[in-house]
Design a protein around this motif. Sequence first.
Motif, PDB file in Angstrom:
ATOM      1  N   ILE A 193     -93.302  81.708  -4.634  1.00  0.00           N
ATOM      2  CA  ILE A 193     -92.072  81.206  -5.270  1.00  0.00           C
ATOM      3  C   ILE A 193     -92.254  81.151  -6.791  1.00  0.00           C
ATOM      4  CG2 ILE A 193     -90.560  79.186  -5.532  1.00  0.00           C
ATOM      5  CD1 ILE A 193     -91.087  78.573  -2.537  1.00  0.00           C
ATOM      6  N   LEU A 194     -93.388  80.640  -7.245  1.00  0.00           N
ATOM      7  CA  LEU A 194     -93.633  80.544  -8.691  1.00  0.00           C
ATOM      8  C   LEU A 194     -93.567  81.927  -9.332  1.00  0.00           C
ATOM      9  CD1 LEU A 194     -96.539  77.915  -8.906  1.00  0.00           C
ATOM     10  CD2 LEU A 194     -94.076  77.532  -9.153  1.00  0.00           C
ATOM     11  N   ARG A 195     -94.149  82.913  -8.645  1.00  0.00           N
ATOM     12  CA  ARG A 195     -94.118  84.290  -9.175  1.00  0.00           C
ATOM     13  C   ARG A 195     -92.710  84.874  -9.130  1.00  0.00           C
ATOM     14  NH1 ARG A 195     -98.933  85.075  -6.093  1.00  0.00           N
ATOM     15  NH2 ARG A 195     -97.682  86.007  -4.433  1.00  0.00           N
ATOM     16  N   ASP A 196     -92.071  84.752  -7.962  1.00  0.00           N
ATOM     17  CA  ASP A 196     -90.751  85.381  -7.792  1.00  0.00           C
ATOM     18  C   ASP A 196     -89.739  84.834  -8.793  1.00  0.00           C
ATOM     19  OD1 ASP A 196     -91.795  86.820  -5.730  1.00  0.00           O
ATOM     20  OD2 ASP A 196     -90.756  85.733  -4.117  1.00  0.00           O
ATOM     21  N   TYR A 197     -89.809  83.554  -9.064  1.00  0.00           N
ATOM     22  CA  TYR A 197     -88.831  82.935  -9.976  1.00  0.00           C
ATOM     23  C   TYR A 197     -89.376  82.816 -11.402  1.00  0.00           C
ATOM     24  CZ  TYR A 197     -85.937  81.862  -5.928  1.00  0.00           C
ATOM     25  OH  TYR A 197     -85.146  81.963  -4.801  1.00  0.00           O
ATOM     26  N   LYS A 198     -90.562  83.411 -11.629  1.00  0.00           N
ATOM     27  CA  LYS A 198     -91.173  83.406 -12.969  1.00  0.00           C
ATOM     28  C   LYS A 198     -91.234  82.003 -13.572  1.00  0.00           C
ATOM     29  CE  LYS A 198     -90.054  88.187 -14.194  1.00  0.00           C
ATOM     30  NZ  LYS A 198     -89.580  88.626 -12.849  1.00  0.00           N
ATOM     31  N   ILE A 199     -91.656  81.048 -12.754  1.00  0.00           N
ATOM     32  CA  ILE A 199     -91.758  79.664 -13.218  1.00  0.00           C
ATOM     33  C   ILE A 199     -93.074  79.480 -13.962  1.00  0.00           C
ATOM     34  CG2 ILE A 199     -91.925  77.246 -12.465  1.00  0.00           C
ATOM     35  CD1 ILE A 199     -90.047  78.092 -10.103  1.00  0.00           C
ATOM     36  N   LYS A 200     -92.990  78.918 -15.153  1.00  0.00           N
ATOM     37  CA  LYS A 200     -94.172  78.757 -15.998  1.00  0.00           C
ATOM     38  C   LYS A 200     -95.058  77.646 -15.432  1.00  0.00           C
ATOM     39  CE  LYS A 200     -95.750  80.304 -19.984  1.00  0.00           C
ATOM     40  NZ  LYS A 200     -96.027  81.757 -20.088  1.00  0.00           N
ATOM     41  N   ALA A 201     -96.347  77.951 -15.256  1.00  0.00           N
ATOM     42  CA  ALA A 201     -97.259  76.965 -14.686  1.00  0.00           C
ATOM     43  C   ALA A 201     -98.622  77.073 -15.352  1.00  0.00           C
ATOM     44  CB  ALA A 201     -97.386  77.181 -13.178  1.00  0.00           C
ATOM     45  N   PHE A 202     -99.110  75.969 -15.850  1.00  0.00           N
ATOM     46  CA  PHE A 202    -100.454  75.912 -16.414  1.00  0.00           C
ATOM     47  C   PHE A 202    -101.343  75.169 -15.429  1.00  0.00           C
ATOM     48  CE2 PHE A 202     -97.608  76.283 -20.089  1.00  0.00           C
ATOM     49  CZ  PHE A 202     -98.135  77.421 -20.674  1.00  0.00           C
ATOM     50  N   SER A 203    -102.263  75.905 -14.830  1.00  0.00           N
ATOM     51  CA  SER A 203    -103.179  75.306 -13.860  1.00  0.00           C
ATOM     52  C   SER A 203    -104.347  74.666 -14.608  1.00  0.00           C
ATOM     53  CB  SER A 203    -103.697  76.386 -12.914  1.00  0.00           C
ATOM     54  OG  SER A 203    -104.536  77.263 -13.647  1.00  0.00           O
ATOM     55  N   MET A 204    -105.252  74.040 -13.868  1.00  0.00           N
ATOM     56  CA  MET A 204    -106.458  73.485 -14.506  1.00  0.00           C
ATOM     57  C   MET A 204    -107.281  74.585 -15.166  1.00  0.00           C
ATOM     58  SD  MET A 204    -106.208  70.316 -14.433  1.00  0.00           S
ATOM     59  CE  MET A 204    -107.740  70.086 -15.305  1.00  0.00           C
ATOM     60  N   HIS A 205    -107.209  75.789 -14.588  1.00  0.00           N
ATOM     61  CA  HIS A 205    -107.900  76.936 -15.196  1.00  0.00           C
ATOM     62  C   HIS A 205    -107.403  77.157 -16.634  1.00  0.00           C
ATOM     63  CE1 HIS A 205    -109.806  80.929 -15.245  1.00  0.00           C
ATOM     64  NE2 HIS A 205    -108.723  81.302 -15.892  1.00  0.00           N
ATOM     65  N   HIS A 206    -106.093  77.062 -16.811  1.00  0.00           N
ATOM     66  CA  HIS A 206    -105.523  77.237 -18.160  1.00  0.00           C
ATOM     67  C   HIS A 206    -105.886  76.064 -19.075  1.00  0.00           C
ATOM     68  CE1 HIS A 206    -102.679  79.715 -15.637  1.00  0.00           C
ATOM     69  NE2 HIS A 206    -103.097  80.593 -16.532  1.00  0.00           N
ATOM     70  N   VAL A 207    -105.935  74.870 -18.502  1.00  0.00           N
ATOM     71  CA  VAL A 207    -106.334  73.712 -19.317  1.00  0.00           C
ATOM     72  C   VAL A 207    -107.758  73.913 -19.827  1.00  0.00           C
ATOM     73  CG1 VAL A 207    -106.769  71.210 -19.301  1.00  0.00           C
ATOM     74  CG2 VAL A 207    -104.746  72.130 -18.131  1.00  0.00           C
ATOM     75  N   ASP A 208    -108.640  74.396 -18.947  1.00  0.00           N
ATOM     76  CA  ASP A 208    -110.029  74.675 -19.363  1.00  0.00           C
ATOM     77  C   ASP A 208    -110.066  75.751 -20.454  1.00  0.00           C
ATOM     78  OD1 ASP A 208    -110.997  72.892 -17.489  1.00  0.00           O
ATOM     79  OD2 ASP A 208    -111.420  74.425 -15.982  1.00  0.00           O
ATOM     80  N   ARG A 209    -109.249  76.774 -20.273  1.00  0.00           N
ATOM     81  CA  ARG A 209    -109.332  77.915 -21.184  1.00  0.00           C
ATOM     82  C   ARG A 209    -108.784  77.583 -22.570  1.00  0.00           C
ATOM     83  NH1 ARG A 209    -106.566  83.484 -19.580  1.00  0.00           N
ATOM     84  NH2 ARG A 209    -107.994  83.225 -17.836  1.00  0.00           N
ATOM     85  N   TYR A 210    -107.636  76.923 -22.608  1.00  0.00           N
ATOM     86  CA  TYR A 210    -106.943  76.757 -23.896  1.00  0.00           C
ATOM     87  C   TYR A 210    -107.108  75.376 -24.505  1.00  0.00           C
ATOM     88  CZ  TYR A 210    -104.672  81.095 -22.488  1.00  0.00           C
ATOM     89  OH  TYR A 210    -104.436  82.383 -22.085  1.00  0.00           O
ATOM     90  N   GLY A 211    -107.494  74.405 -23.686  1.00  0.00           N
ATOM     91  CA  GLY A 211    -107.549  73.030 -24.181  1.00  0.00           C
ATOM     92  C   GLY A 211    -106.178  72.381 -24.046  1.00  0.00           C
ATOM     93  N   ILE A 212    -106.171  71.070 -23.841  1.00  0.00           N
ATOM     94  CA  ILE A 212    -104.904  70.387 -23.531  1.00  0.00           C
ATOM     95  C   ILE A 212    -103.936  70.404 -24.721  1.00  0.00           C
ATOM     96  CG2 ILE A 212    -105.662  68.030 -24.127  1.00  0.00           C
ATOM     97  CD1 ILE A 212    -103.545  69.081 -21.042  1.00  0.00           C
TER      98      ILE A 212
END
Length: 310
Positions: A191-210
Amino acid sequence: MSDNKFLSTKTVSIVGVPFSGGQPRGGVEEGPLRLVEFGLLNQIQEMGWKVDYEGNNNISSLRPNQDPDVLNLKQPKYVSNVTHAVAKQIEERARQNKFVLTLGGDHSVALATVTGVFSVYPNACLIWVDAHADINTPATTDSGNIHGCPVSFLTGIAGSHPDFAWVKPLLKTNRLVYIGLRDVDAAEKKILRDYKIKAFSMHHVDRYGIGNIVEMALDHVNPKRDLPIHLTFDVDALDPSVAPSTGTPVRGGLTFREGHYICEALAETGLLVAADIMEVNPALESEMEVFQTIQVGCSLARCCLGESLL
Ligand SMILES: NC(=[NH2+])NCCC[C@H](N)C(=O)O
Ligand SMILES: [Mn+2]
Ligand SMILES: [Mn+2]
């Protein structure tokens, strides 16, 4: 009066929703009272806000005699009755130009908070901080627990369900952003992909910083920084070492500071009009861990109201 661009009065309406019908674990209905007993109202008053509080202590009277599963969902009538009533209450408080702080209760209560807030602020954006996406539909849910489904109803993705016809698709998928995800069901990922809903997972928090994550989230849903913001914060977004007393804990979550940073940064925009603190369950884990979870729930709420801004 207020540093908030949308609020003419510095008044907070605190709405307690002692409700656990969106999931099976008892105790989450004690969350609001425990947060209040900890002193949250006084703490917020001391910050210079006027505070009114409605505890909704009559919620069990909305439980129907019969409430069979409908289209896979458990207790649909009870959840619908409660969230419909609370949605009207929240809409009324938001319309009075008050900051609405909702204390859950399980996250099915977001059906009420988002409906109430977006009825008053149709162009608002929603920041959903959670380990989970809560975007299952009646067709995709494995658990049948409605606290795993509110976003699909609020966006219209769920399609029609006889008990939730009152929930209008007030939330556009491009006005929604997630932070903290780490336990998302396969069907929810689709659903997140099909509707192109923006989501920052913990992986993204680790990568970019909060710090970067909050900017990127706002760039997506609020690029000109001119729209009202609603934050819904499921305490299970925090690591279980920070907020242990919650019904569906998942390892690898936000640190104490990362969680508070989100609230502080949103308060700092002057655009935050509503915040939800959800899924505090004082019946789970030891007394010390309950204390720790209540304490963090209160400090997140205070940060949403600007406590840590100098
Ligand atoms: N608000 C929450 N804690 N939600 C957990 C949802 C877990 C799972 N995805 C479900 O649909 O049941
Ligand atoms: Mn949730
Ligand atoms: Mn969650």
